[in-house]
Scaffold this motif. Structure first.
Motif, PDB file in Angstrom:
ATOM      1  N   GLY A   1       0.797   5.278 -10.317  1.00 44.69           N
ATOM      2  CA  GLY A   1       1.535   4.975  -9.109  1.00 44.69           C
ATOM      3  C   GLY A   1       0.889   5.606  -7.912  1.00 44.69           C
ATOM      4  N   GLY A   2       1.352   5.215  -6.743  1.00 42.72           N
ATOM      5  CA  GLY A   2       0.803   5.784  -5.527  1.00 42.72           C
ATOM      6  C   GLY A   2       1.572   5.318  -4.314  1.00 42.72           C
ATOM      7  N   VAL A   3       0.950   5.497  -3.155  1.00 43.28           N
ATOM      8  CA  VAL A   3       1.579   5.171  -1.875  1.00 43.28           C
ATOM      9  C   VAL A   3       0.699   4.169  -1.137  1.00 43.28           C
ATOM     10  CG1 VAL A   3       2.349   6.118   0.331  1.00 43.28           C
ATOM     11  CG2 VAL A   3       2.634   7.446  -1.762  1.00 43.28           C
ATOM     12  N   VAL A   4       1.310   3.125  -0.600  1.00 42.20           N
ATOM     13  CA  VAL A   4       0.586   2.136   0.201  1.00 42.20           C
ATOM     14  C   VAL A   4       0.162   2.798   1.510  1.00 42.20           C
ATOM     15  CG1 VAL A   4       0.761  -0.076   1.418  1.00 42.20           C
ATOM     16  CG2 VAL A   4       1.876   0.210  -0.814  1.00 42.20           C
TER      17      VAL A   4
ATOM     18  N   PHE B   1      -1.646 -11.059   0.572  1.00 38.67           N
ATOM     19  CA  PHE B   1      -1.883  -9.702   1.057  1.00 38.67           C
ATOM     20  C   PHE B   1      -2.559  -8.865  -0.013  1.00 38.67           C
ATOM     21  CE2 PHE B   1       1.606 -11.291   3.571  1.00 38.67           C
ATOM     22  CZ  PHE B   1       1.262 -10.884   4.843  1.00 38.67           C
ATOM     23  N   ARG B   2      -3.385  -7.928   0.434  1.00 36.18           N
ATOM     24  CA  ARG B   2      -3.974  -6.908  -0.432  1.00 36.18           C
ATOM     25  C   ARG B   2      -3.557  -5.566   0.138  1.00 36.18           C
ATOM     26  NH1 ARG B   2      -7.234  -8.562  -4.288  1.00 36.18           N
ATOM     27  NH2 ARG B   2      -8.392  -6.648  -4.548  1.00 36.18           N
ATOM     28  N   TYR B   3      -3.442  -4.583  -0.764  1.00 35.82           N
ATOM     29  CA  TYR B   3      -2.922  -3.282  -0.380  1.00 35.82           C
ATOM     30  C   TYR B   3      -3.901  -2.187  -0.764  1.00 35.82           C
ATOM     31  CZ  TYR B   3       1.339  -5.988  -0.096  1.00 35.82           C
ATOM     32  OH  TYR B   3       2.266  -6.937   0.234  1.00 35.82           O
ATOM     33  N   ALA B   4      -4.115  -1.247   0.152  1.00 36.23           N
ATOM     34  CA  ALA B   4      -4.867  -0.036  -0.154  1.00 36.23           C
ATOM     35  C   ALA B   4      -3.830   0.982  -0.612  1.00 36.23           C
ATOM     36  CB  ALA B   4      -5.619   0.465   1.067  1.00 36.23           C
ATOM     37  N   VAL B   5      -3.967   1.439  -1.858  1.00 31.62           N
ATOM     38  CA  VAL B   5      -2.993   2.359  -2.442  1.00 31.62           C
ATOM     39  C   VAL B   5      -3.684   3.670  -2.779  1.00 31.62           C
ATOM     40  CG1 VAL B   5      -1.343   2.698  -4.315  1.00 31.62           C
ATOM     41  CG2 VAL B   5      -1.708   0.403  -3.393  1.00 31.62           C
ATOM     42  N   ASP B   6      -3.143   4.760  -2.265  1.00 36.07           N
ATOM     43  CA  ASP B   6      -3.628   6.102  -2.591  1.00 36.07           C
ATOM     44  C   ASP B   6      -3.003   6.473  -3.928  1.00 36.07           C
ATOM     45  OD1 ASP B   6      -4.571   8.684  -2.656  1.00 36.07           O
ATOM     46  OD2 ASP B   6      -3.391   9.383  -0.946  1.00 36.07           O
ATOM     47  N   MET B   7      -3.778   6.313  -5.007  1.00 34.31           N
ATOM     48  CA  MET B   7      -3.273   6.529  -6.354  1.00 34.31           C
ATOM     49  C   MET B   7      -3.203   8.016  -6.663  1.00 34.31           C
ATOM     50  SD  MET B   7      -2.723   3.431  -7.167  1.00 34.31           S
ATOM     51  CE  MET B   7      -2.372   3.401  -8.915  1.00 34.31           C
ATOM     52  N   GLU B   8      -2.068   8.456  -7.157  1.00 31.66           N
ATOM     53  CA  GLU B   8      -1.863   9.867  -7.479  1.00 31.66           C
ATOM     54  C   GLU B   8      -2.842  10.316  -8.559  1.00 31.66           C
ATOM     55  OE1 GLU B   8       2.213   9.966  -8.624  1.00 31.66           O
ATOM     56  OE2 GLU B   8       2.923   9.673  -6.575  1.00 31.66           O
ATOM     57  N   GLY B   9      -3.478  11.439  -8.330  1.00 31.27           N
ATOM     58  CA  GLY B   9      -4.373  12.024  -9.315  1.00 31.27           C
ATOM     59  C   GLY B   9      -5.798  11.506  -9.286  1.00 31.27           C
ATOM     60  N   TYR B  10      -6.105  10.502  -8.454  1.00 31.53           N
ATOM     61  CA  TYR B  10      -7.452   9.946  -8.427  1.00 31.53           C
ATOM     62  C   TYR B  10      -8.265  10.415  -7.230  1.00 31.53           C
ATOM     63  CZ  TYR B  10      -6.390   6.773 -12.229  1.00 31.53           C
ATOM     64  OH  TYR B  10      -6.063   6.260 -13.450  1.00 31.53           O
ATOM     65  N   GLY B  11      -7.615  10.707  -6.115  1.00 33.08           N
ATOM     66  CA  GLY B  11      -8.341  11.108  -4.918  1.00 33.08           C
ATOM     67  C   GLY B  11      -9.127   9.984  -4.292  1.00 33.08           C
ATOM     68  N   ALA B  12      -8.767   8.744  -4.601  1.00 36.11           N
ATOM     69  CA  ALA B  12      -9.453   7.584  -4.048  1.00 36.11           C
ATOM     70  C   ALA B  12      -8.460   6.454  -3.848  1.00 36.11           C
ATOM     71  CB  ALA B  12     -10.569   7.134  -4.981  1.00 36.11           C
ATOM     72  N   LEU B  13      -8.835   5.527  -2.978  1.00 33.62           N
ATOM     73  CA  LEU B  13      -7.989   4.359  -2.750  1.00 33.62           C
ATOM     74  C   LEU B  13      -8.325   3.270  -3.745  1.00 33.62           C
ATOM     75  CD1 LEU B  13      -8.208   4.042   1.136  1.00 33.62           C
ATOM     76  CD2 LEU B  13      -6.403   5.118  -0.223  1.00 33.62           C
ATOM     77  N   GLN B  14      -7.306   2.531  -4.145  1.00 33.40           N
ATOM     78  CA  GLN B  14      -7.509   1.322  -4.937  1.00 33.40           C
ATOM     79  C   GLN B  14      -6.976   0.158  -4.118  1.00 33.40           C
ATOM     80  OE1 GLN B  14      -6.093   1.324  -8.952  1.00 33.40           O
ATOM     81  NE2 GLN B  14      -7.283   3.111  -9.503  1.00 33.40           N
ATOM     82  N   PHE B  15      -7.701  -0.942  -4.113  1.00 34.52           N
ATOM     83  CA  PHE B  15      -7.292  -2.130  -3.377  1.00 34.52           C
ATOM     84  C   PHE B  15      -6.751  -3.132  -4.385  1.00 34.52           C
ATOM     85  CE2 PHE B  15     -10.174   0.137  -0.752  1.00 34.52           C
ATOM     86  CZ  PHE B  15      -9.674  -0.011   0.523  1.00 34.52           C
ATOM     87  N   LEU B  16      -5.461  -3.472  -4.222  1.00 38.15           N
ATOM     88  CA  LEU B  16      -4.768  -4.285  -5.211  1.00 38.15           C
ATOM     89  C   LEU B  16      -4.054  -5.452  -4.548  1.00 38.15           C
ATOM     90  CD1 LEU B  16      -3.240  -1.226  -7.037  1.00 38.15           C
ATOM     91  CD2 LEU B  16      -5.048  -2.670  -7.946  1.00 38.15           C
ATOM     92  N   SER B  17      -3.976  -6.564  -5.267  1.00 37.81           N
ATOM     93  CA  SER B  17      -3.229  -7.710  -4.771  1.00 37.81           C
ATOM     94  C   SER B  17      -1.737  -7.503  -5.028  1.00 37.81           C
ATOM     95  CB  SER B  17      -3.713  -8.990  -5.449  1.00 37.81           C
ATOM     96  OG  SER B  17      -3.566  -8.892  -6.836  1.00 37.81           O
TER      97      SER B  17
END
Length: 58
Positions: free
Chosen positions: A19-22, A33-49
């Protein structure tokens, strides 16, 4: 109108533990729409549909 907004807590639909925060919302050329999500524990953004995200479950 996008399903999620900046600051919303979301989970990946395919993995209940990720999980994370948009942090950004991007409209696509095809009207989705695509979303940049700051995923908890990864320290990186994931771009998801949109279809790959669900509202965060408590």
């Amino acid at each position: 109108m996008s399903k999620f907004a900046i600051g919303d807590r979301v989970d990946k639909a395919t993995d209940e533990h990720e999980g994370g925060v948009v942090v950004a919302v991007f409209p696509t050329d095809d009207g989705n729409f695509r979303y940049a999500v700051d995923m908890e524990g990864y320290g990186a953004l994931q771009f998801l549909s949109e279809e790959k995200l669900v509202v965060h479950r408590v």
